[in-house]
Design a protein around this motif. Structure first.
Motif, PDB file in Angstrom:
ATOM      1  N   ALA A 192       0.778  -1.097  -0.182  1.00 55.27           N
ATOM      2  CA  ALA A 192       0.275   0.548  -0.015  1.00 55.27           C
ATOM      3  C   ALA A 192       1.012   0.990   0.125  1.00 55.27           C
ATOM      4  CB  ALA A 192      -0.444   0.262   1.113  1.00 55.27           C
ATOM      5  N   ALA A 193       2.319   1.041   0.624  1.00 51.75           N
ATOM      6  CA  ALA A 193       2.600   2.294   0.763  1.00 51.75           C
ATOM      7  C   ALA A 193       3.559   2.780  -0.834  1.00 51.75           C
ATOM      8  CB  ALA A 193       4.025   1.924   1.996  1.00 51.75           C
ATOM      9  N   ARG A 194       3.765   1.722  -1.254  1.00 52.22           N
ATOM     10  CA  ARG A 194       4.284   1.632  -2.800  1.00 52.22           C
ATOM     11  C   ARG A 194       3.546   2.853  -3.843  1.00 52.22           C
ATOM     12  NH1 ARG A 194       8.669  -2.725  -3.861  1.00 52.22           N
ATOM     13  NH2 ARG A 194      10.246  -2.379  -2.161  1.00 52.22           N
ATOM     14  N   VAL A 239       3.979  14.585   3.355  1.00 57.71           N
ATOM     15  CA  VAL A 239       3.714  13.569   3.327  1.00 57.71           C
ATOM     16  C   VAL A 239       5.211  12.867   4.442  1.00 57.71           C
ATOM     17  CG1 VAL A 239       3.393  11.225   2.631  1.00 57.71           C
ATOM     18  CG2 VAL A 239       1.653  13.444   1.894  1.00 57.71           C
ATOM     19  N   MET A 240       5.915  12.898   3.434  1.00 58.34           N
ATOM     20  CA  MET A 240       7.386  12.544   3.468  1.00 58.34           C
ATOM     21  C   MET A 240       8.339  12.907   5.120  1.00 58.34           C
ATOM     22  SD  MET A 240      10.226  14.184   0.914  1.00 58.34           S
ATOM     23  CE  MET A 240      12.096  13.603   2.120  1.00 58.34           C
ATOM     24  N   THR A 241       7.349  13.702   5.748  1.00 56.92           N
ATOM     25  CA  THR A 241       8.118  14.074   7.295  1.00 56.92           C
ATOM     26  C   THR A 241       6.790  14.178   8.063  1.00 56.92           C
ATOM     27  OG1 THR A 241       7.192  16.396   6.256  1.00 56.92           O
ATOM     28  CG2 THR A 241       9.709  15.292   5.685  1.00 56.92           C
ATOM     29  N   ASP A 242       5.848  13.516   8.084  1.00 55.53           N
ATOM     30  CA  ASP A 242       4.415  13.200   8.377  1.00 55.53           C
ATOM     31  C   ASP A 242       5.232  12.664  10.201  1.00 55.53           C
ATOM     32  OD1 ASP A 242       2.725  12.749   9.902  1.00 55.53           O
ATOM     33  OD2 ASP A 242       0.973  11.646   8.352  1.00 55.53           O
ATOM     34  N   PRO A 243       5.301  13.113  11.120  1.00 56.48           N
ATOM     35  CA  PRO A 243       5.660  12.556  12.064  1.00 56.48           C
ATOM     36  C   PRO A 243       4.848  11.315  13.409  1.00 56.48           C
ATOM     37  CG  PRO A 243       4.200  14.730  13.124  1.00 56.48           C
ATOM     38  CD  PRO A 243       4.188  14.406  11.775  1.00 56.48           C
ATOM     39  N   ARG A 280       4.863   5.280   6.556  1.00 58.05           N
ATOM     40  CA  ARG A 280       4.876   5.102   4.742  1.00 58.05           C
ATOM     41  C   ARG A 280       6.448   5.551   4.283  1.00 58.05           C
ATOM     42  NH1 ARG A 280       1.245   8.537   1.729  1.00 58.05           N
ATOM     43  NH2 ARG A 280       2.508   8.556   0.325  1.00 58.05           N
ATOM     44  N   ARG A 281       6.988   5.888   5.545  1.00 57.96           N
ATOM     45  CA  ARG A 281       8.619   5.813   5.569  1.00 57.96           C
ATOM     46  C   ARG A 281       9.978   3.745   5.469  1.00 57.96           C
ATOM     47  NH1 ARG A 281       7.562  10.281   8.132  1.00 57.96           N
ATOM     48  NH2 ARG A 281       8.042   9.193   9.812  1.00 57.96           N
ATOM     49  N   GLN A 282       8.844   3.699   5.249  1.00 59.58           N
ATOM     50  CA  GLN A 282       9.612   2.365   5.986  1.00 59.58           C
ATOM     51  C   GLN A 282       9.419   2.025   3.734  1.00 59.58           C
ATOM     52  OE1 GLN A 282      10.504   0.324   8.508  1.00 59.58           O
ATOM     53  NE2 GLN A 282       9.703   2.449   9.147  1.00 59.58           N
ATOM     54  N   SER A 283       8.758   1.968   3.869  1.00 60.87           N
ATOM     55  CA  SER A 283       8.624   1.625   1.824  1.00 60.87           C
ATOM     56  C   SER A 283       8.819   3.021   1.211  1.00 60.87           C
ATOM     57  CB  SER A 283       7.254   1.689   1.565  1.00 60.87           C
ATOM     58  OG  SER A 283       7.616   0.473   0.163  1.00 60.87           O
ATOM     59  N   THR A 284       9.930   3.485   1.299  1.00 62.86           N
ATOM     60  CA  THR A 284      10.504   5.376   0.943  1.00 62.86           C
ATOM     61  C   THR A 284      10.786   4.872  -0.244  1.00 62.86           C
ATOM     62  OG1 THR A 284      11.984   7.109   1.214  1.00 62.86           O
ATOM     63  CG2 THR A 284      12.746   5.764   2.416  1.00 62.86           C
ATOM     64  N   PRO A 285      10.808   5.260  -1.176  1.00 66.16           N
ATOM     65  CA  PRO A 285      11.351   5.289  -2.331  1.00 66.16           C
ATOM     66  C   PRO A 285      12.396   6.247  -3.037  1.00 66.16           C
ATOM     67  CG  PRO A 285       9.342   6.682  -2.596  1.00 66.16           C
ATOM     68  CD  PRO A 285       9.695   6.272  -1.174  1.00 66.16           C
ATOM     69  N   PHE A 286      12.479   7.234  -1.605  1.00 65.31           N
ATOM     70  CA  PHE A 286      14.279   7.857  -1.699  1.00 65.31           C
ATOM     71  C   PHE A 286      15.225   8.072  -1.728  1.00 65.31           C
ATOM     72  CE2 PHE A 286       9.532   9.725  -0.480  1.00 65.31           C
ATOM     73  CZ  PHE A 286       9.167  11.040  -1.163  1.00 65.31           C
ATOM     74  N   VAL A 287      15.533   6.779  -1.887  1.00 61.66           N
ATOM     75  CA  VAL A 287      16.989   6.341  -1.502  1.00 61.66           C
ATOM     76  C   VAL A 287      17.658   6.840  -3.322  1.00 61.66           C
ATOM     77  CG1 VAL A 287      18.056   3.785  -2.252  1.00 61.66           C
ATOM     78  CG2 VAL A 287      16.238   3.917  -0.748  1.00 61.66           C
ATOM     79  N   GLY A 288      18.779   7.307  -2.774  1.00 58.42           N
ATOM     80  CA  GLY A 288      19.670   7.340  -4.069  1.00 58.42           C
ATOM     81  C   GLY A 288      19.654   9.227  -4.127  1.00 58.42           C
ATOM     82  N   ILE A 289      18.898   9.823  -3.018  1.00 59.72           N
ATOM     83  CA  ILE A 289      19.449  11.500  -3.080  1.00 59.72           C
ATOM     84  C   ILE A 289      20.463  11.654  -2.366  1.00 59.72           C
ATOM     85  CG2 ILE A 289      17.479  13.359  -2.871  1.00 59.72           C
ATOM     86  CD1 ILE A 289      15.259  11.969  -3.386  1.00 59.72           C
ATOM     87  N   LEU A 290      20.225  11.528  -0.847  1.00 54.98           N
ATOM     88  CA  LEU A 290      21.238  11.851  -0.726  1.00 54.98           C
ATOM     89  C   LEU A 290      22.448  11.419  -1.456  1.00 54.98           C
ATOM     90  CD1 LEU A 290      19.852  11.966   3.120  1.00 54.98           C
ATOM     91  CD2 LEU A 290      20.145  13.781   1.494  1.00 54.98           C
ATOM     92  N   THR A 291      23.736  11.186  -0.938  1.00 57.33           N
ATOM     93  CA  THR A 291      24.831  11.099  -1.000  1.00 57.33           C
ATOM     94  C   THR A 291      25.738  10.490  -0.283  1.00 57.33           C
ATOM     95  OG1 THR A 291      26.178  13.149  -0.275  1.00 57.33           O
ATOM     96  CG2 THR A 291      26.081  13.504  -2.471  1.00 57.33           C
ATOM     97  N   PRO A 292      26.291   9.826  -0.182  1.00 56.40           N
ATOM     98  CA  PRO A 292      27.069   8.616   0.457  1.00 56.40           C
ATOM     99  C   PRO A 292      27.545   9.549   2.038  1.00 56.40           C
ATOM    100  CG  PRO A 292      27.864   7.791  -1.360  1.00 56.40           C
ATOM    101  CD  PRO A 292      26.821   9.100  -1.559  1.00 56.40           C
TER     102      PRO A 292
END
Length: 88
Positions: free
Chosen positions: A33-35, A53-57, A64-76
């Protein structure tokens, strides 16, 4: 990450690409559902709504953050800096 996206909204294309790749890798699977929710948000919502939505506490935000698609946006390096700031 939210501030980085706010300054460079085109980074949302990484999240969209991640979702497309994940869904294509499991064609017979029923996506979580999160995806499905992230896909809908990324296709229809404004940058500010996506950030909200991504910062909803709340528990909903946590789910929702358990299935976040934002992987790769931040550098290592950015990931390491965040980890140093957050206690285990």
């Amino acid at each position: 990450m939210a501030e980085k996206i706010r300054g460079r909204p085109e980074l949302l294309d990484i999240a969209k690409s991640n979702l497309r790749r994940w869904l294509a890798a499991e064609p017979g699977a029923n996506p979580s559902a999160a995806r499905r929710e992230w896909q809908r948000n990324l296709e229809t919502e404004s940058v500010e709504e996506i950030i909200r939505v991504m910062t909803d506490p709340t528990e909903e935000g946590h789910r929702r953050r358990q299935s976040t698609p934002f992987v790769g946006i931040l550098t290592p390096e950015e990931v390491q800096a965040v980890r140093r700031q957050c206690p285990d």
